[in-house]
Write an enzyme that holds these catalytic residues in place. Structure first.
Site, PDB file in Angstrom:
ATOM      1  CG  ASP A 165       5.376  -0.145  -7.254  1.00  0.00           C
ATOM      2  OD1 ASP A 165       5.759   1.033  -7.108  1.00  0.00           O
ATOM      3  OD2 ASP A 165       4.673  -0.727  -6.401  1.00  0.00           O
ATOM      4  CG  HIS A 215       2.871   2.260  -5.590  1.00  0.00           C
ATOM      5  ND1 HIS A 215       3.540   1.246  -4.920  1.00  0.00           N
ATOM      6  CD2 HIS A 215       2.427   3.111  -4.617  1.00  0.00           C
ATOM      7  CE1 HIS A 215       3.504   1.484  -3.619  1.00  0.00           C
ATOM      8  NE2 HIS A 215       2.827   2.589  -3.408  1.00  0.00           N
ATOM      9  CB  SER A 235       2.184   1.782  -0.307  1.00  0.00           C
ATOM     10  OG  SER A 235       3.325   2.576  -0.543  1.00  0.00           O
TER      11      SER A 235
END
Length: 319
Positions: free
Chosen positions: A270, A299, A140
């Site tokens: 995601d 995610h 991320s």
């Protein structure tokens, strides 16, 4: 009159004896079943470095062998990589994870909460630990940090990199990035953080982060609580600033500069970093990029599907 089995404090001698017996039994059982540690304590370090601007960066440094450096997402900490740290330690790697400034156990910074400084902190950490031929793995926001760092790293420091559910090339919608996420979404995150950070840090992992809002999802309260715990340890100001850093930083030129092999991994479900505007675009910009996507995965797939992700990471590291 007190019972003959009780002392003056009211604690029964029988209870004391039973407690002592239980402790003894546990000690014997533990001694019999506990295996000797694979890694000496000298190779299991937790410490801090102080950067040029006086910020303390907390890090874990376990084991020996080729180093793997893990970069966490917003608003988490090095603890988000527990599963991967243990797995790759057992495979003979040296595993390192740090708390980004303003996050976890690092200084709750008022300034420097942007990608240039994040990358500069990693440069200082790599120099302090004398990392050579390292593999950098970022999830991320951590994926953005990896791209920004690797593009600036000293020659010989980096062997490979991995971007997992990562924010590059750029998240926010604009004329140049029409498929991006509208700025209003990130403004909403900022407003929610300022109003009630504790509630926001329950809502995110309970819902989209791990896909726990999907029908039939196997929900783990422990995972939700751990996400909340990590988030609340960090600084509110640093987390607020980091929203701009992960959403508005353009990593296009970083990706173009990177000349080591990079694996780009992304869950097709995601809900935090939509795949259409991230992973495929990053893979195309990289000189030696490989794209691997995962149907239905969220995610936070490094946690929800650690066995799958770890196996693919190991195969890439050995390739």
């Amino acid at each position: 009159m007190a019972n003959a089995d009780n002392d003056a404090s009211g604690v029964g001698r029988r209870d004391v004896l039973l407690g002592a017996a239980s402790v003894t039994a546990l000690s014997v059982t533990g001694a019999a079943s506990a295996a000797p540690p694979k890694t000496p304590n000298a190779d299991m370090k937790m410490a801090t470095i102080t950067t040029k601007d006086g910020t303390q960066i907390f890090y874990k440094d376990w084991g020996t062998g080729q180093p793997i450096v893990f970069h966490h997402g917003w608003p988490l900490s090095a603890d988000d990589w527990d599963n991967q740290m243990l797995f790759f330690l057992s495979k003979g790697y040296r595993v390192i994870a740090h708390d980004r400034r303003g996050h976890g156990r690092s200084t709750q910074t008022a300034t420097g909460n942007e990608m240039d400084t994040y990358a500069a902190d990693v440069i200082e950490l790599a120099k302090h630990l004398d990392l050579k031929n390292a593999i950098h793995v970022g999830h991320s926001t951590g994926g953005g940090e990896v791209a920004h760092y690797v593009a600036r790293a000293e020659k010989g420091r980096v062997a490979k990199a991995v971007l997992v559910g990562a924010v590059p090339p750029i998240m926010v919608k604009s004329e140049k990035n029409p498929g991006g996420t509208p700025i209003e979404v990130f403004d909403g995150f900022r407003a929610a953080l300022a109003a009630n950070r504790a509630q926001l840090y329950i809502d995110i992992p309970t819902g989209p982060f791990y896909g726990f809002n999907r029908p039939g999802a196997k929900i783990s309260q422990g995972v939700i609580d751990n996400w909340w715990r990590q988030g609340m340890i960090g600084g509110a100001k640093a987390h607020y600033d980091c929203i701009k850093a992960f959403s508005e930083t353009d990593f296009t030129e970083d990706l173009k500069k990177i000349d080591v092999p990079v694996l780009v991994m992304h869950g097709e479900d995601d809900q935090i970093v939509p795949i259409a505007d991230s992973a495929p675009l990053s893979a195309k910009l990289l000189k030696k990029g490989t794209l691997k996507t995962y149907p239905g995965l969220p995610h936070g797939m490094c946690t929800t599907h650690a066995d799958v992700i770890n196996a693919d990471l190991l195969a890439f590291f050995k390739s």
